[in-house]
Each structure stands twice: as structure tokens, then as C-alpha cells.
Design an enzyme around this catalytic site. Structure first.
Site, PDB file in Angstrom:
ATOM      1  N   GLU A 132     -10.705   7.131   4.381  1.00 27.38           N
ATOM      2  CA  GLU A 132     -11.473   6.306   5.280  1.00 27.38           C
ATOM      3  C   GLU A 132     -10.533   4.753   5.507  1.00 27.38           C
ATOM      4  O   GLU A 132      -9.061   4.288   4.938  1.00 27.38           O
ATOM      5  CB  GLU A 132     -12.389   5.195   4.821  1.00 27.38           C
ATOM      6  CG  GLU A 132     -12.493   3.951   4.009  1.00 27.38           C
ATOM      7  CD  GLU A 132     -11.087   4.202   2.703  1.00 27.38           C
ATOM      8  OE1 GLU A 132     -10.978   5.872   2.144  1.00 27.38           O
ATOM      9  OE2 GLU A 132     -11.358   3.359   1.465  1.00 27.38           O
TER      10      GLU A 132
ATOM     11  N   SER B 131       2.578  -9.815  -1.032  1.00 27.54           N
ATOM     12  CA  SER B 131       1.529  -8.433  -0.853  1.00 27.54           C
ATOM     13  C   SER B 131       1.645  -7.535   0.573  1.00 27.54           C
ATOM     14  O   SER B 131       2.065  -6.186   0.956  1.00 27.54           O
ATOM     15  CB  SER B 131      -0.005  -7.735  -0.659  1.00 27.54           C
ATOM     16  OG  SER B 131      -0.525  -8.868  -0.221  1.00 27.54           O
TER      17      SER B 131
ATOM     18  N   LYS C 116       0.926  -1.374   0.327  1.00 30.19           N
ATOM     19  CA  LYS C 116      -0.087  -0.225  -0.319  1.00 30.19           C
ATOM     20  C   LYS C 116       0.831   1.300  -0.076  1.00 30.19           C
ATOM     21  O   LYS C 116       0.609   2.248  -0.674  1.00 30.19           O
ATOM     22  CB  LYS C 116      -1.567  -0.010   1.449  1.00 30.19           C
ATOM     23  CG  LYS C 116      -2.598  -0.979   0.890  1.00 30.19           C
ATOM     24  CD  LYS C 116      -3.424  -1.149   2.253  1.00 30.19           C
ATOM     25  CE  LYS C 116      -4.523  -1.788   1.763  1.00 30.19           C
ATOM     26  NZ  LYS C 116      -3.658  -3.356   2.284  1.00 30.19           N
TER      27      LYS C 116
END
Ligand SMILES: *Cc1c(COP(=O)(O)O)cnc(C)c1O
Length: 392
Positions: free
Chosen positions: A109, A376, A87
């Protein structure tokens, strides 16, 4: 690339609300400009190398491959990035863009808190404010990530409406954003939402696939037979796939959470069981309840727990350029333990879905074939949860 209407085939789209549409337009124009600017390219390159630790390596999991007794399994180690997941790749891009647009704050969010932590990290680095909206239920459940965000200087806004989880947090964050369009930028946490987010997040994540393709060729002299990634909203998968889209011989496989089973209501297998619909202002495959509203979904990996999916994946499925499989909670826990015990790598529960599928399909392939899995993120955040579920 999306159409002028922000569509990938029939999926995606632009937001209707006039004030928001103007803000989205500003972000889109800014994004398209910034990625051509030498200063931005240099800064991104410098941060990727010296801050995130890119390129992340490709690793041949020999013991795991031998155990499965078929294809060779390789991992793209996004778990080794600063903050422990993929991310940070798009959060750095989003915050750099916010600064370039003269914004003093990013708003987002978060569900499990992974996006919130990555965004708070990038915001601390660039000296810009960060406001994270989070459901009260999630705040309780994901306490370590809440602490991280606070330490990094982010403001946490608890959202107690409705179920007090991700959906309400999105609504709350968007409401705040509407009142601060001039000074703030919204930063979405996956390759979804209205235009330009799917395009922008995919672009910043595409570094994963481009690095991986070059590294795999250098290491093995050829391309993998299959490229596998877990799919929540779809950002780590689209980043990985984008390096291999033109390689028609490379099969692209996204792995969704089958939860307690596809024959139960408790899963989040949007591509396998969803229908064409709309969620949070864009068109995609979506899981709906009897009233036609986005359904409550379930996965043991909170990062995969979303009833919609990015528009690019929706199109890739229709084009049959990618296929979408699923792994159950149980298979995911087994893969989590297998990688920990056989390779000394504790994967995120999200990533463990991709690993579970790779372990299954490897058995049907030959030892001279190969599977490249996008790892990931790392699983430190999941250890207490797993210890509760597994008898050791
Ligand atoms: C958030 C997250 C995911 C799911 O998000 P995508 O946008 O589908 O990639 C997967 N793995 C990890 C480690 C995450 O934190």
C-alpha cells in the site's frame, strides 16, 4: 530483538489469521537466514555503495547553528540517497528477500506514494513485479509519485472504498495478498505491522545509525548530545536510534506532527496523546476516536499522517530510553524555509519536523554541544504545496 511472539515488551505481535500467519512465518525464517548469507551481505553492500550512494554524508550546518545561537546542528543526509529518502534502504532488503523466497511479485500500500516509489524502484532493479494499492484521493493528490511508479513499471490499483486513503489501501493490498500468498510478498513501508516487519525494516534501516555514529566520531571526536528524527511509523527514527541505543549519554528524541496544535483534533501525535491499543494487526500507542477506532489524523507531511506507531518506539517511550516531542505545521514550514534559505537544502516536510525541534532545543544548549538530525528525505515533492502556504 522481539520475543518469539513478535513482542517488544507488550507491543507488536503476530497475526492471527492462519494463512497469513504461515506466510509471515515464511518471511521471518527467510529473513533470519538471508541476513547471515555471505552472498546477500555482499550484494546488499554493493547496492548500497553503487546504487543508493551510501554512505550518505554527515554535514555540519554552520549557518543554521549560528542562527539558532546554541548547539551545533549536524545532518545525516539520507535525502541524498537515490530516490531521495531513507525508504530505499528497506525496500532493497525487502525485494532481495522476496526474490530469495522465489516470489515473482511484491505487493504494498502507499499513502503519499513515497513507499510505492521506493518499492517500484527496487522491483525494477531486481526484475520483479510490483503492485501498489493507493486510495483514489491520494492518487489525485500525489500525482507526480503516481507517474513515477507507472514509469518504473509498477501496477497501480486505485482503491475507492471508504475515505479512499491509506487505511483502505492497506485493507485492499492485504486482500489481494491473501489470494496470492505463494507467489507474492507483502512489503510494508515502515517499522510497523505484525512480526516480522518491525524487526526486518529496522534491521535494514539500522545502516543509517551505524554509519552516522562512526562518521560523527571521526568528524568531531565525540558523540552527539542529542539524536533527533521525525516519527511517522518510525522507520527512519529507529534506524538512526539503533546506532546509539547503548550510548546512555546520547539523548534520543523522536518528533511527531502536532499539526494545527495538540489542543486541536488535527494532529498525528500518537506518542504524545495516544493510548495503548491495536491497529493493523499489532499493539502500539494509537490515537483512537470516540468509538475506539483508529482516529482520522492530520499533518502537512503525508508521510507522518498515521494514527499508530512502531512497537519499538512504543517500548522505548515506556523505558524512557527515547523521548517524543512534537512540532506544529507552522514550525515545520518555518524550518523548511530556514534550511532552504540558510543551507541551500530543501528538506522533506516530514524531516522538517525534526529540524524544527532541533532549532528550538539548540537555543537552550551551549555551542560546544551538538545535535545530530536525521534528514530523512528531500523536499522536491513538497515545493508546490509549500509555495501555496508561504508568502515569498
Ligand atoms: C515516509 C517518510 C517518513 C516517515 O516514515 P518513518 O517510517 O516514520 O520514517 C519520513 N521522512 C520521509 C522523507 C518519508 O518519505
Amino acid at each position: 530483538m522481539p520475543s518469539d511472539e513478535g513482542l517488544y515488551g507488550e507491543y507488536g505481535g503476530k497475526i492471527g489469521h492462519p494463512d497469513l500467519a504461515k506466510a509471515m512465518q515464511e518471511i521471518e525464517v527467510g529473513f533470519r537466514e538471508i541476513i547471515k548469507e555471505p552472498d546477500f551481505i555482499d550484494e546488499m553492500q554493493r547496492l548500497r555503495e553503487t546504487y543508493v550512494g551510501r554512505p550518505s554524508p554527515i554535514y555540519h550546518a554552520q549557518r543554521l547553528s549560528e542562527h539558532c545561537g546554541g548547539a551545533q546542528i549536524y545532518f545525516k543526509r539520507e535525502d541524498l540517497n537515490h530516490t531521495g529518502a531513507h525508504k530505499i534502504n528497506h525496500c532493497l532488503g525487502e525485494v532481495l528477500l522476496a526474490k530469495k523466497l522465489g516470489k515473482t511479485k511484491v505487493i504494498a500500500e502507499t499513502g503519499a506514494g513515497q513507499h510505492g516509489v521506493a518499492l517500484a524502484t527496487a522491483a525494477a532493479l531486481m526484475g520483479i513485479e510490483c503492485e501498489i494499492h493507493m486510495g483514489v484521493v491520494d492518487i489525485k493528490k500525489e500525482h507526480p509519485n503516481v507517474s513515477r511508479m507507472k514509469i518504473l513499471g509498477a501496477k497501480i490499483v486505485p482503491v475507492s472504498e471508504g475515505a479512499g486513503t491509506l487505511k483502505e489501501a492497506v485493507d485492499s493490498a492485504f486482500n489481494t495478498y491473501l489470494g496470492e500468498l505463494d507467489s507474492s510478498m507483502f512489503a510494508i513501508g515502515s517499522a510497523l505491522g505484525p512480526a516480522p516487519y518491525p524487526e526486518m525494516v529496522s534491521y535494514f534501516q539500522s545502516v543509517v545509525g551505524h554509519e552516522a555514529r562512526a562518521q560523527f566520531l571521526t568528524t568531531t571526536g565525540r558523540l552527539p548530545n542529542k539524536v533527533v528524527a521525525c516519527v511517522g511509523g518510525g522507520s527512519n527514527a529507529i534506524g538512526m536510534f539503533s546506532g546509539f541505543l547503548e550510548d546512555e549519554d546520547v539523548a534520543l528524541v523522536g518528533v511527531e506532527p502536532a499539526g494545527e496544535g495538540l489542543d486541536t483534533p488535527n494532529h498525528a501525535a500518537t506518542m504524545s496523546l495516544g493510548v495503548k491499543g491495536e491497529i493493523h494487526g499489532f499493539k502500539c500507542y494509537v490515537l483512537l476516536d470516540e468509538q475506539g477506532e483508529p482516529a482520522p489524523v492530520h499533518s502537512i507531511a503525508s508521510g507522518l499522517d498515521y494514527p499508530g506507531v512502531g512497537p519499538q518506539h512504543s517500548l522505548l517511550k515506556d523505558l524512557q530510553r527515547a523521548s517524543y516531542e512534537s512540532a506544529t505545521d507552522k514550525e515545520c514550514l518555518e524550518a523548511f524555509m530556514a534550511l532552504s534559505r540558510m543551507e541551500g537544502i530543501i528538506p522533506a516536510l516530514e524531516s522538517a519536523h525534526a529540524i524544527a525541534y532541533a532549532m528550538k532545543v539548540a537555543k537552550e544548549m551551549s555551542p560546544d554541544q551538538s545535535i545530530l538530525v536525521n534528514l530523512s528525505g528531500r523536499g522536491d515533492k513538497d515545493i508546490d504545496f509549500v509555495l501555496d502556504k508561504v508568502d515569498l
